[in-house]
Scaffold this motif. Structure first.
Motif, mmCIF file in Angstrom:
data_model
loop_
_atom_site.group_PDB
_atom_site.id
_atom_site.type_symbol
_atom_site.label_atom_id
_atom_site.label_comp_id
_atom_site.label_asym_id
_atom_site.label_seq_id
_atom_site.Cartn_x
_atom_site.Cartn_y
_atom_site.Cartn_z
ATOM 1 N N SER A 1 43.347 50.182 47.868
ATOM 2 C CA SER A 1 42.572 49.539 46.957
ATOM 3 C C SER A 1 42.916 48.691 45.940
ATOM 4 C CB SER A 1 40.824 50.401 46.122
ATOM 5 O OG SER A 1 41.386 49.236 44.902
ATOM 6 N N ASP A 2 42.412 47.273 44.956
ATOM 7 C CA ASP A 2 43.014 46.179 44.389
ATOM 8 C C ASP A 2 43.225 47.031 43.573
ATOM 9 O OD1 ASP A 2 43.308 44.225 47.244
ATOM 10 O OD2 ASP A 2 40.956 44.068 46.614
ATOM 11 N N LYS A 3 42.621 48.702 43.154
ATOM 12 C CA LYS A 3 42.594 48.796 41.356
ATOM 13 C C LYS A 3 43.289 50.232 41.840
ATOM 14 C CE LYS A 3 38.193 46.312 40.413
ATOM 15 N NZ LYS A 3 36.522 47.122 40.309
ATOM 16 N N ASN A 4 44.251 49.868 43.111
ATOM 17 C CA ASN A 4 45.422 51.446 42.840
ATOM 18 C C ASN A 4 45.979 51.509 41.386
ATOM 19 O OD1 ASN A 4 44.469 52.252 45.446
ATOM 20 N ND2 ASN A 4 46.096 51.343 46.350
ATOM 21 N N GLU A 5 46.426 50.292 41.074
ATOM 22 C CA GLU A 5 46.961 51.136 39.286
ATOM 23 C C GLU A 5 46.660 51.582 38.550
ATOM 24 O OE1 GLU A 5 49.792 50.119 38.505
ATOM 25 O OE2 GLU A 5 50.498 49.447 39.586
ATOM 26 N N GLU A 6 44.980 51.394 38.405
ATOM 27 C CA GLU A 6 43.862 51.548 37.458
ATOM 28 C C GLU A 6 43.330 53.264 37.999
ATOM 29 O OE1 GLU A 6 39.062 51.365 35.468
ATOM 30 O OE2 GLU A 6 40.416 49.595 36.506
ATOM 31 N N ILE A 7 43.639 53.348 39.541
ATOM 32 C CA ILE A 7 43.021 54.799 39.820
ATOM 33 C C ILE A 7 43.735 56.091 39.660
ATOM 34 C CG2 ILE A 7 42.776 55.761 42.416
ATOM 35 C CD1 ILE A 7 41.078 53.638 43.207
ATOM 36 N N HIS B 1 34.159 50.925 44.557
ATOM 37 C CA HIS B 1 33.362 51.140 45.231
ATOM 38 C C HIS B 1 33.570 51.136 46.683
ATOM 39 C CE1 HIS B 1 31.280 48.196 45.541
ATOM 40 N NE2 HIS B 1 30.998 47.859 44.595
ATOM 41 N N SER B 2 34.334 50.130 46.928
ATOM 42 C CA SER B 2 34.595 49.605 48.070
ATOM 43 C C SER B 2 36.243 49.700 48.561
ATOM 44 C CB SER B 2 34.481 47.654 48.329
ATOM 45 O OG SER B 2 35.605 46.991 47.828
ATOM 46 N N ALA B 3 36.904 51.037 48.303
ATOM 47 C CA ALA B 3 38.098 50.979 49.155
ATOM 48 C C ALA B 3 37.616 52.264 50.044
ATOM 49 C CB ALA B 3 38.081 52.241 47.020
ATOM 50 N N PHE B 4 38.988 51.940 50.508
ATOM 51 C CA PHE B 4 39.054 52.224 52.132
ATOM 52 C C PHE B 4 39.681 53.924 51.394
ATOM 53 C CE2 PHE B 4 41.631 53.276 56.019
ATOM 54 C CZ PHE B 4 39.740 53.287 56.607
#
Length: 296
Positions: A214-220, A270-273
């Protein structure tokens, strides 16, 4: 320092003997009270001992198991090492004595429905063996044969090797007992014992390994560490098709925590792989600890 080592050794020995005694008692109940009276051979040396006892009835099942294991123990000393072999001898002697001298003379025999006998026999056998396995020991037989097979054919997994040996014993039981039902009930008993062993040994440490792109892995990752209190690893990756560099998130969680982890990922991106893998056992901080001597 020596006193500490001595106490640790004594404690380990006491735990080993306790596991052998309790595990062997439960194992013996499964053999003597449920499977043997119903002519069910649930694989392994114990199943082979039931077949031999049915054919000749010269020696009790425990004694027959010890005799069958003698050449296997010799091979174990030669090819598998002394430490594991001595542990196996200890557990084998205790389990054999428990079968012949404790359970056979004093415990009642179940003579009801064959299916119940197969199921409960497998449950007791699996529970008893699991306690013995937890202390790093075995009752010989199938485990030794499977390890020897893997020395010759290392590509064969432990589970497949054990399954091969057990199926051979069950097939022999159908020939000796003269009906297919004995083998079918033997398969049921074997299935139950395997499931119980896995549940006891791995049940509290099973989980999921989750890989997230995901492009938001840091937040995740921050949400996972704050809300689930699980460690997260971020690896550098590169898309083969796009050539785009991005981080890959890896996290191990217990099954009870998996739903919350998915919820966090869905809320943020919601579009994370997401790729989820079943983890039969998870060792390390936050899960089952690894002791300094290599035991768990």
């Amino acid at each position: 320092m020596k006193n500490t080592d001595s106490r640790k050794w004594a404690r380990g020995l006491a735990l080993d003997l306790g596991a052998d005694l309790i595990g062997s008692l439960i194992f013996a109940v499964g053999i003597v009270c449920f499977t043997e009276p119903a002519n069910i051979a649930p694989g392994g040396v114990s199943g082979l001992a039931i077949i031999v006892n049915y054919l000749w009835d010269v020696l009790p099942i425990g004694a027959v198991s010890m005799i069958i294991n003698i050449p296997l123990i010799i091979l174990s000393f030669i090819y598998l090492g002394k430490k594991a072999s001595w542990r196996t001898i200890k557990s084998l002697v205790i389990s054999s004595l428990m079968i012949d001298w404790v359970v056979t003379p004093f415990f009642p025999v179940y003579q009801g429905d064959l299916l119940l006998g197969a199921v409960f026999g497998g449950v007791f056998i699996g529970a008893g063996l699991a306690l013995i396995f937890l202390r790093g020991s075995t009752t010989g037989g199938t485990e030794i044969v499977s390890n020897l097979m893997r020395l010759r054919w290392p590509h064969i997994s432990m589970g497949r090797a054990i399954l091969f040996v057990d199926c051979a014993v069950i097939a022999l039981s159908m020939v000796v007992f003269g009906n297919m039902e004995s083998g079918m009930y033997g398969i049921i008993s074997l299935f139950c014992s395997t499931k119980v062993i896995d549940a006891i040994i791995y049940g509290f440490d099973q989980g999921n390994m989750v890989t997230v792109i995901s492009d938001k892995n840091e937040e995740i990752s921050r949400r996972i560490m704050a809300e689930i209190d699980r460690g997260v690893t971020l690896l550098h990756g590169k898309g083969a098709y796009t050539g785009k560099e991005r981080e890959v998130l890896i996290c191990a969680v217990r099954k009870s925590e998996f739903a919350r982890l998915k919820s966090i990922i869905r809320e943020i991106d919601h579009s994370a792989f997401v790729v989820t893998t079943e983890a039969g056992e998870i060792l390390g901080e936050g899960f089952k600890p690894v002791n300094k001597d290599g035991t768990f």
